[in-house]
Every structure is written in C-alpha cells, then in structure tokens.
Design a protein around this motif. Sequence first.
Motif, short mmCIF file in Angstrom:
data_model
loop_
_atom_site.label_atom_id
_atom_site.label_comp_id
_atom_site.label_asym_id
_atom_site.label_seq_id
_atom_site.Cartn_x
_atom_site.Cartn_y
_atom_site.Cartn_z
N LEU A 87 31.47 40.06 114.69
CA LEU A 87 30.76 39.17 115.61
C LEU A 87 29.29 39.04 115.24
O LEU A 87 28.72 37.94 115.21
CB LEU A 87 30.91 39.70 117.03
N LEU A 88 28.67 40.19 114.94
CA LEU A 88 27.26 40.15 114.54
C LEU A 88 27.07 39.39 113.24
O LEU A 88 26.11 38.60 113.09
CB LEU A 88 26.72 41.58 114.42
N LEU A 89 27.98 39.59 112.29
CA LEU A 89 27.86 38.89 111.00
C LEU A 89 28.03 37.39 111.17
O LEU A 89 27.30 36.58 110.58
CB LEU A 89 28.91 39.45 110.04
N GLY A 90 29.00 37.00 112.01
CA GLY A 90 29.21 35.56 112.25
C GLY A 90 28.00 34.91 112.89
O GLY A 90 27.60 33.80 112.56
N THR A 91 27.43 35.67 113.86
CA THR A 91 26.22 35.14 114.52
C THR A 91 25.07 34.96 113.53
O THR A 91 24.35 33.96 113.54
CB THR A 91 25.80 36.08 115.66
N ALA A 92 24.93 35.97 112.65
CA ALA A 92 23.85 35.89 111.65
C ALA A 92 24.06 34.72 110.70
O ALA A 92 23.13 34.00 110.34
CB ALA A 92 23.77 37.21 110.89
N LEU A 93 25.33 34.53 110.30
CA LEU A 93 25.63 33.40 109.39
C LEU A 93 25.37 32.06 110.06
O LEU A 93 24.83 31.12 109.45
CB LEU A 93 27.08 33.49 108.92
N MET A 103 28.73 54.07 124.75
CA MET A 103 29.29 52.96 123.98
C MET A 103 29.44 53.34 122.55
O MET A 103 30.44 53.05 121.90
CB MET A 103 28.37 51.73 124.11
N SER A 104 28.42 54.03 122.00
CA SER A 104 28.49 54.46 120.61
C SER A 104 29.65 55.40 120.41
O SER A 104 30.36 55.33 119.41
CB SER A 104 27.16 55.14 120.21
N THR A 105 29.85 56.29 121.37
CA THR A 105 30.95 57.26 121.26
C THR A 105 32.28 56.54 121.32
O THR A 105 33.20 56.81 120.55
CB THR A 105 30.85 58.30 122.38
N SER A 106 32.32 55.51 122.25
CA SER A 106 33.58 54.78 122.39
C SER A 106 33.90 53.96 121.16
O SER A 106 35.04 53.84 120.75
CB SER A 106 33.52 53.88 123.63
N LEU A 107 32.88 53.39 120.54
CA LEU A 107 33.11 52.59 119.32
C LEU A 107 33.47 53.47 118.16
O LEU A 107 34.32 53.14 117.32
CB LEU A 107 31.84 51.77 118.98
N THR A 108 32.85 54.67 118.14
CA THR A 108 33.16 55.60 117.06
C THR A 108 34.59 56.08 117.17
O THR A 108 35.29 56.26 116.18
CB THR A 108 32.17 56.78 117.08
N GLY A 109 34.98 56.23 118.36
CA GLY A 109 36.33 56.69 118.55
C GLY A 109 37.35 55.61 118.34
O GLY A 109 38.54 55.90 118.18
N ARG A 110 36.91 54.33 118.39
CA ARG A 110 37.85 53.21 118.21
C ARG A 110 37.37 52.32 117.07
O ARG A 110 36.58 51.39 117.27
CB ARG A 110 37.97 52.43 119.52
N PRO A 111 37.79 52.55 115.89
CA PRO A 111 37.33 51.79 114.70
C PRO A 111 37.57 50.30 114.81
O PRO A 111 36.79 49.50 114.32
CB PRO A 111 38.15 52.40 113.57
N GLU A 112 38.64 49.88 115.48
CA GLU A 112 38.92 48.44 115.56
C GLU A 112 37.85 47.70 116.38
O GLU A 112 37.50 46.56 116.07
CB GLU A 112 40.31 48.20 116.16
N TRP A 122 34.70 48.68 116.54
CA TRP A 122 33.51 48.63 115.66
C TRP A 122 33.62 47.49 114.66
O TRP A 122 32.66 46.77 114.41
CB TRP A 122 33.38 49.97 114.94
N ALA A 123 34.78 47.29 114.10
CA ALA A 123 34.98 46.20 113.13
C ALA A 123 34.78 44.85 113.79
O ALA A 123 34.18 43.93 113.23
CB ALA A 123 36.37 46.31 112.51
N ALA A 124 35.31 44.73 115.03
CA ALA A 124 35.17 43.45 115.74
C ALA A 124 33.71 43.15 116.06
O ALA A 124 33.23 42.03 115.93
CB ALA A 124 36.01 43.48 117.02
#
Length: 410
Positions: A20-26, A3-12, A14-16
């Motif tokens: 999502l994590l930031l919205g949940t924290a807020l 998953m980490s490799t797939s996210l690293t390879g796909r920046p969009e 990672w941003a999403a």
Amino acid sequence: MVMSTSLTGRPELWAAASALLLGTALNLALAWSERRGRRIAEAEAQEQRAAAERQTKLREEERKGRIRAELQLREGGSGAANAEVEAGEKSSPGFVFHAIGTFKSCYRNRCGTPRQGGIVSESLAVLQCARDLNPKAALEGFEGYSHCWVLYVFHLNTNLQREGRTIAKRRQQTKGRVPLWQGLCMKVAPPRAADRDLRVGVLSCRTPHRPNPVGFLARIVSVDAAKGEVVLAGLDVVDGTPCLDLKPYLPSFESIPDALVPGWVQASHEEPMMEVTWNLEALEELNSLLTGSSGNKQARIPLAPFGSQAELRRALEGTLALDIRSPLQRERHANPGGSSETPFFVGDLWFHELHVTYALLPRAAGSDQESEEHRATAAVQIQHVSSRQQGQEEKNEEGAVEELIPEASE
C-alpha cells in the motif's frame, strides 16, 4: 508497539501495508511527473507563442522600415516621411529592392559618362555581387549568354535630391496630399539630340532623370561565379552604381528589327563622332603608366578589367569622340567654326585609373571623301595623362593656389 507487534506476528499484514505504501509513493511520483511534464509543456508553448509574437513584430517593423527607407530615399535621405503616409491615408508605399551588387566602372564621375548605354561598346564595368546572393549558384550558366539586361540605379542623379527638397518644403502643408516626383521635369532635352531646343516627355526618351531612375542592356565579357564577378561592356554607369538584377537577353523573342523610332532619335544615331588624336607627350605618359617604365615616378596602374592597352585606348577614345561636355559648357564654349589648332575648350576626364586632359579643336565641315552632314565640326586632342592619384593631387594643389590668390591680391 501493539501494531508493530501485531504486524510482526502476521507477515501477510506487513506485506499488504508495504504494498500500500509503495503504491501510494508510485502514484505520488507519477502525479508529480505528469504535473512537471504539463508545466514544461506549458512553458514551451508559452515560449513558442512569445517567439511567434516576436517574429510577427519583427516582420511588421521590417515592413515599416522598408517603407520608411523608401520614403527617405524618395525625399533625398532627409528622413522626412510623406505627410500623406504619416496621416495614414490610403497610398501606395511602393516596393523596396536590395542591390545584388555594385559596379566598379571605368567612369569615375558623372561628368564624362556617356548619355546612352551602348554608344561606347568598349567601356567596361565589373559587377561585384553581394555575398548574400550566393553568386556561385546564382551565376551558374550565365556565361552561356552573350548579352544581358541589367537593371541598375542612376544613384547620383541630381533630380533625387531636388525631389527630396521639394517634398520637404511641401510636407508642412495641412491640406491636400503631396504628389510623388515633385521637382522632376516631365519634359526634358533628350540625350544626344541634334536639336538642342527639342523637348520631349521623360518617358519618350532615354534620359537618366526619370521617375524611377534605372538603366539596362549590356554585353557580357566574362563571368567568374566563384569570385562573384561579372564583367560587362557598353554600360553608362558611374563607379559605385548599385545593380538590382541581371537577366539574359533572348534575341529570338526580344529582337525587333522593324521597330520604329521618331526622326530625332534616328538623327541622334547619325550624329558623327569626333576624331581623337594624341600628342606625343600624352601617348608616352600613357605607355609609361601602363608599363611602369623606370623613368616614371608614378606607380604603375592596373590594366584590368581591360585585356590590353589597345582595348583601354579604344574605350577612352570612344568616350572622348562624343561631346561629353555639359549643356552649360557647350553654351559657354561654343565652336567658333572653321579650322584651327587653337582649342576652344579644354576639359578633363576621370577614366579608369587615369586623369586625362583633352582639348577640342574646330574643324571645317566636309571633305572630298565625306559629305558635310557626316563630318564632325570638331576634333579631340588628348594633351596630358596622369594617374588618378596624381590627378587628384594636382587638383588639390590648384584649389589651394586659387584660395591663396585673393589673399595675395589684398
């Protein structure tokens, strides 16, 4: 790792995920903040409710305390409440008034205080207002009046204690109610009445022994709002008398020249005053006390609130010109009649800062200038004057000697 490799390879992606994590924290932070706010609001509301309950309880306790205080006063300070009130029966709890100040009067004891206000117009009393009254504001404009109504309590009346003792005895009864004003005579001998056998209703005369013992009316001498002091003249108050209220006297509305009074009242107004004289020694003693002469061992006494020695003398002489003896003293020391320089009564008066010893001398009624019905049958001679402190010391010494006499005789 995949998953980490797939996210690293796909920046969009990672941003999403980050969004999502930031919205949940807020959302969590907002929810926590709202929950905390509700808790604070609930705590404040609870505290306000508790404060309101405490205030309600305090007001109720204060109300009960006022009623209890009046009952204790009515019962002579015994602390025993009326059985009717204790049983919860319907009754009138009355009202509680707080004194606005206390009088410092030239009359130190009940004995010698005039039995009617206004008779000795030169007598002075200083009202010291209570601090809580805010006298500087309360007395603003009061100096513009010449006279005022004064509501004060005859706090040393003996009927208050008598009433208390009577109620204390009757409160043990199991049936019926205990009426108010027990022990108070509703028919009394009016003050200054010429007929010593006359009895009238307590509400038909100006006796201080009343259901609610209050007095009134005086002349305004001076007002010091900054100090909270009011000097009044003509009051029949004892030193320490509590004052309940002052009200300006309005002659346009309150003066009634054609008011009617019973015959015995008019006769008391026409009762002649006794002549007052000084022997030389007493006059010298008074002058020495007021001026602080070097030969006087006693401390100089203050003249205030009197403005001069002449004013003090007029007030003292005006008081002694009345027959200030008690009814019992009049009965035991009757005027023998005729004219004589031998006293038929010797008494004392605590006046201002003075202790005055005086004698009553019989005088024949009538003269070439005056009719018999307007001539007093006695005269007053002031024999001795000392400071109040020295007078008290002399009284204590006399009491000590009297206590030793029986032991010496044994």
